[in-house]
Structure formats: structure tokens, C-alpha cells
Scaffold this motif. Structure first.
Motif, short mmCIF file in Angstrom:
data_model
loop_
_atom_site.label_atom_id
_atom_site.label_comp_id
_atom_site.label_asym_id
_atom_site.label_seq_id
_atom_site.Cartn_x
_atom_site.Cartn_y
_atom_site.Cartn_z
N LEU A 5 0.85 -1.19 0.00
CA LEU A 5 0.00 0.00 0.00
C LEU A 5 0.88 1.24 0.00
CD1 LEU A 5 -2.58 -1.11 2.72
CD2 LEU A 5 -3.02 -0.94 0.25
N SER A 6 0.55 2.22 -0.83
CA SER A 6 1.27 3.48 -0.89
C SER A 6 0.44 4.55 -0.18
CB SER A 6 1.51 3.88 -2.35
OG SER A 6 2.25 5.08 -2.43
N ALA A 7 0.98 5.09 0.90
CA ALA A 7 0.25 6.05 1.73
C ALA A 7 0.86 7.44 1.60
CB ALA A 7 0.27 5.61 3.19
N TYR A 8 -0.01 8.44 1.56
CA TYR A 8 0.42 9.83 1.46
C TYR A 8 -0.79 10.70 1.79
CZ TYR A 8 2.29 14.19 -0.53
OH TYR A 8 2.72 15.48 -0.70
N ASP A 9 -0.54 11.89 2.30
CA ASP A 9 -1.61 12.85 2.58
C ASP A 9 -2.65 12.27 3.55
OD1 ASP A 9 -3.27 15.05 2.55
OD2 ASP A 9 -4.12 14.63 0.57
N MET A 10 -2.18 11.87 4.73
CA MET A 10 -3.08 11.37 5.75
C MET A 10 -2.52 11.73 7.12
SD MET A 10 -2.29 7.28 5.22
CE MET A 10 -3.76 6.79 6.10
N GLU A 11 -3.39 11.78 8.11
CA GLU A 11 -2.97 12.12 9.46
C GLU A 11 -2.21 10.95 10.09
OE1 GLU A 11 -6.34 13.34 11.71
OE2 GLU A 11 -6.84 15.01 10.36
N PRO A 12 -1.24 11.24 10.96
CA PRO A 12 -0.44 10.16 11.55
C PRO A 12 -1.26 9.08 12.25
CG PRO A 12 0.60 12.28 11.95
CD PRO A 12 -0.73 12.57 11.34
N ARG A 13 -2.28 9.48 13.00
CA ARG A 13 -3.09 8.48 13.69
C ARG A 13 -3.82 7.59 12.70
NH1 ARG A 13 -3.28 5.39 18.04
NH2 ARG A 13 -3.98 3.80 16.58
N ASP A 14 -4.24 8.17 11.58
CA ASP A 14 -4.91 7.39 10.54
C ASP A 14 -3.94 6.38 9.93
OD1 ASP A 14 -7.21 6.79 9.04
OD2 ASP A 14 -6.62 8.13 7.41
N LEU A 15 -2.68 6.77 9.77
CA LEU A 15 -1.68 5.85 9.25
C LEU A 15 -1.51 4.65 10.18
CD1 LEU A 15 0.66 5.31 7.13
CD2 LEU A 15 2.15 6.18 8.93
N GLY A 33 5.04 8.11 1.60
CA GLY A 33 5.68 9.22 0.90
C GLY A 33 5.87 10.43 1.80
N GLU A 34 6.68 11.38 1.35
CA GLU A 34 6.95 12.53 2.20
C GLU A 34 7.29 13.79 1.41
OE1 GLU A 34 10.27 13.41 4.44
OE2 GLU A 34 11.75 12.80 2.95
N HIS A 35 7.05 14.90 2.05
CA HIS A 35 7.69 16.19 1.79
C HIS A 35 7.89 16.81 3.15
CE1 HIS A 35 7.78 16.59 -2.57
NE2 HIS A 35 6.59 15.98 -2.59
N LEU A 36 8.98 17.55 3.32
CA LEU A 36 9.24 18.16 4.62
C LEU A 36 8.36 19.38 4.86
CD1 LEU A 36 11.99 16.48 4.16
CD2 LEU A 36 12.91 18.05 5.85
N VAL A 37 8.23 20.20 3.82
CA VAL A 37 7.46 21.44 3.95
C VAL A 37 6.67 21.69 2.67
CG1 VAL A 37 9.07 22.53 5.57
CG2 VAL A 37 9.40 22.84 3.10
N LEU A 38 5.66 22.51 2.79
CA LEU A 38 4.90 22.99 1.64
C LEU A 38 5.42 24.38 1.26
CD1 LEU A 38 2.55 23.55 -0.35
CD2 LEU A 38 1.16 24.14 1.64
N PRO A 39 6.09 24.53 0.12
CA PRO A 39 6.45 25.87 -0.34
C PRO A 39 5.25 26.51 -1.04
CG PRO A 39 7.91 24.15 -1.24
CD PRO A 39 6.67 23.49 -0.72
N PHE A 40 4.76 27.58 -0.51
CA PHE A 40 3.59 28.23 -1.11
C PHE A 40 3.98 28.87 -2.44
CE2 PHE A 40 1.71 27.47 2.91
CZ PHE A 40 0.34 27.55 2.71
N GLY A 41 3.13 28.67 -3.44
CA GLY A 41 3.33 29.29 -4.74
C GLY A 41 4.45 28.65 -5.55
N TYR A 42 4.71 27.35 -5.36
CA TYR A 42 5.81 26.73 -6.10
C TYR A 42 5.42 26.50 -7.56
CZ TYR A 42 3.59 22.06 -5.62
OH TYR A 42 2.74 20.98 -5.68
N ALA A 43 6.45 26.49 -8.42
CA ALA A 43 6.24 26.32 -9.86
C ALA A 43 6.77 24.99 -10.38
CB ALA A 43 6.90 27.46 -10.62
N SER A 44 7.50 24.23 -9.55
CA SER A 44 8.08 22.95 -9.99
C SER A 44 6.98 21.95 -10.34
CB SER A 44 8.96 22.37 -8.89
OG SER A 44 10.02 23.25 -8.56
N GLU A 45 7.26 21.10 -11.32
CA GLU A 45 6.32 20.06 -11.72
C GLU A 45 6.88 18.70 -11.36
OE1 GLU A 45 5.48 20.45 -15.88
OE2 GLU A 45 3.87 21.90 -15.52
#
Length: 289
Positions: A5-15, A33-45
């Protein structure tokens, strides 16, 4: 065929709830999956943008509503609540950390999980995330490879030192004994596939390749392994676009041994008991038990 199972975008307790249920039902493992931070207004694809692969996150991969968590902390907690479930990062952004910090944390997680953890790693793609953390984006591939060299030394046990382009230290010790952590390298580009064959123990697909793309990727990996005269098998994990039994049988008939479903397709939103019933129905339909 092993099914993860591939998990992403969920709360830790839900995981944690998902991990417990997946462990009971016979899923092979969870890839977080992970990202450390959300950069607001990013342009990368994302690298899979515009490809024929199924786009599981058709909009932004990271937006203000995305739930982010530290994968090593979360998987350490999951290790305490499960018995046999494999635990892996899918993937961990190695160039954003100093390798000694990663070596220390991963060695701990590998031992508390009794050897069930795999480090799935990649170079990253979100330039603005690198900028926020003060890490050069352009040399992330070289930084990744040097980090892998340091990790192998650290996990071999005993004192070691390292003198490279990005890191210079020693002698130091992370563990007095070997810590055999499997390294799984992600990425679908030819550069990433070559790196996986050269430096990885296993490989994990980026995005969600179509069935035809999965066949092509497997063929390319076979060719690269033969070209490199690789002496050990490179285990491959392919994300798939759905969990329909006929689709999974198609993969199995073609000899695929490891597939990974998106967790949010079988672990639905709602009360915990509804989530558990949904996962159990999926497990029954695809023949787990």
C-alpha cells in the motif's frame, strides 16, 4: 504476488490505524511518501507530469490541505503496533538531510522494527523545498549518491570516515554492529534507473506507470542489469492505478512479483470501522488472507 500500500496525505493516527488493519489482512507492506514542507506558490512540476502514467494527484502534489508527517517517526510508531507488515519510505528525500542524521535515525528504526524497514530514497523534484532548507537543488543527484556511500559505511558497523565533495568528517561511529538496511531507489528516468541498478538493492516506481509503461520499465531494468553484469536480483515495486482483481491478475500473469496500491483507494474516508471494512473487502477481492 506481493501487494503493498502506498500512503500519502493522511494524518499520523490514521496511518497507524491503516498499518494495524493492513498487518491483519496480509498486505505485504506500507510505503509512506513525504515532503518536509509545503512551499507556497511553487512552480516545480512532478517528474510524471505529462506522461502517460496514471496521475493519482492530478493537481498539486503538495497544497495547503495536504497532510504531511515525518515518515521515520510515523513508521517507528507503526512498527510498535504491527507484527509482520513491511515498512518503507516511498520515497525519502535523502539530499535534504545530512547522511549521519539519516544513518542514525534509520538504524534505530530498522532495529525497533526487527528488520522490517526499507529505506526507499530519491533525489527529489521540488526546487522550492530545497530552497527553503538551504540545500542546492542542482547537485541533488550527486549529493544523493554521496549520501548512499556514507550510509553504507555507517551501517557496516564500527568506526569510519568520509572525505567527499559534499561531506567531510571522521572518524565516527553510528553502530558497533552491522545494520543491514535495504536501500530502494526510486525514479523512472534513464538516469534514475541506472542509479538503481548501480547502487540500489531494490527499485520503486515514481508516480503510477500504466501497465504498458510498467512492462517497458521492467524491460529497461532487465537490460541495464545485464549490461552492468549485476550479480544480485533487483527487486522491483510497481505502483498500479487501481485495485480491480482483473487488473492485478494482468500484472501477475506477466510475471510481476510486487505491486503497490494507493491506500486511499481502499482505505476510504469515514469512521474507522468503515475504513476497516473497505480494506477487508478489497483484501478479499484480490485474494489476500
Amino acid at each position: 504476488m506481493r501487494i503493498g500500500l502506498s500512503a500519502y496525505d493522511m494524518e499520523p493516527r490514521d496511518l497507524l490505524d491503516l498499518a494495524v488493519a493492513a498487518d491483519e489482512l496480509g498486505f505485504e507492506g506500507i510505503w509512506l511518501g513525504e515532503h518536509l514542507v509545503l512551499p507556497f506558490g511553487y512552480a516545480s512540476e512532478h517528474p510524471s507530469t505529462g506522461q502517460s502514467a496514471h496521475q493519482h494527484h492530478p493537481g498539486a502534489v503538495v497544497d495547503p490541505a495536504t497532510e504531511l508527517m515525518d515518515p521515520l517517526v510515523a513508521l517507528g510508531a507503526a512498527a510498535a503496533f504491527t507484527r509482520r507488515l513491511g515498512l518503507a519510505t516511498g520515497i525519502y528525500l535523502l539530499p535534504l538531510r545530512h547522511p549521519l542524521v539519516t544513518a542514525r535515525a534509520v538504524a534505530t528504526l530498522h532495529e525497533v522494527s526487527q528488520g522490517r524497514f526499507k529505506l526507499g530514497a530519491g533525489a527529489g523534484w521540488l526546487r522550492e523545498e530545497f530552497d527553503a532548507l538551504g540545500v542546492p537543488f542542482e547537485r541533488r543527484g550527486a549529493r544523493l549518491e554521496e549520501t548512499l556511500t556514507v550510509l553504507r559505511k555507517a551501517w557496516s558497523g564500527g568506526p569510519f570516515e568520509h572525505h567527499g565533495e559534499h561531506f567531510d568528517f571522521g572518524p565516527v561511529q553510528v553502530s558497533p554492529r552491522p545494520v543491514p538496511v535495504p536501500v530502494v531507489l526510486g525514479g523512472n528516468s534513464d538516469l534514475a534507473l541506472r542509479r538503481a541498478v548501480r547502487l540500489g538493492d531494490e527499485w520503486f516506481s515514481s508516480g503510477t506507470p500504466s501497465f504498458e509503461d510498467a512492462l517497458a520499465l521492467r524491460g529497461r531494468l532487465d537490460a541495464l542489469c545485464a549490461e552492468a553484469d549485476r550479480g544480485t536480483e533487483l527487486r522491483r515495486h510497481f505502483r498500479v492505478a487501481g485495485w480491480d482483481a482483473d487488473l492485478l491478475h494482468q500484472y501477475e500473469a506477466e510475471g510481476f512479483t510486487d505491486v503497490v496500491l494507493w491506500a486511499d483507494q481502499v482505505w476510504i474516508k469515514g469512521p474507522l470501522e468503515e475504513k476497516r471494512r473497505s480494506l477487508a473487502r478489497a483484501a478479499e477481492k484480490i485474494g489476500l488472507g
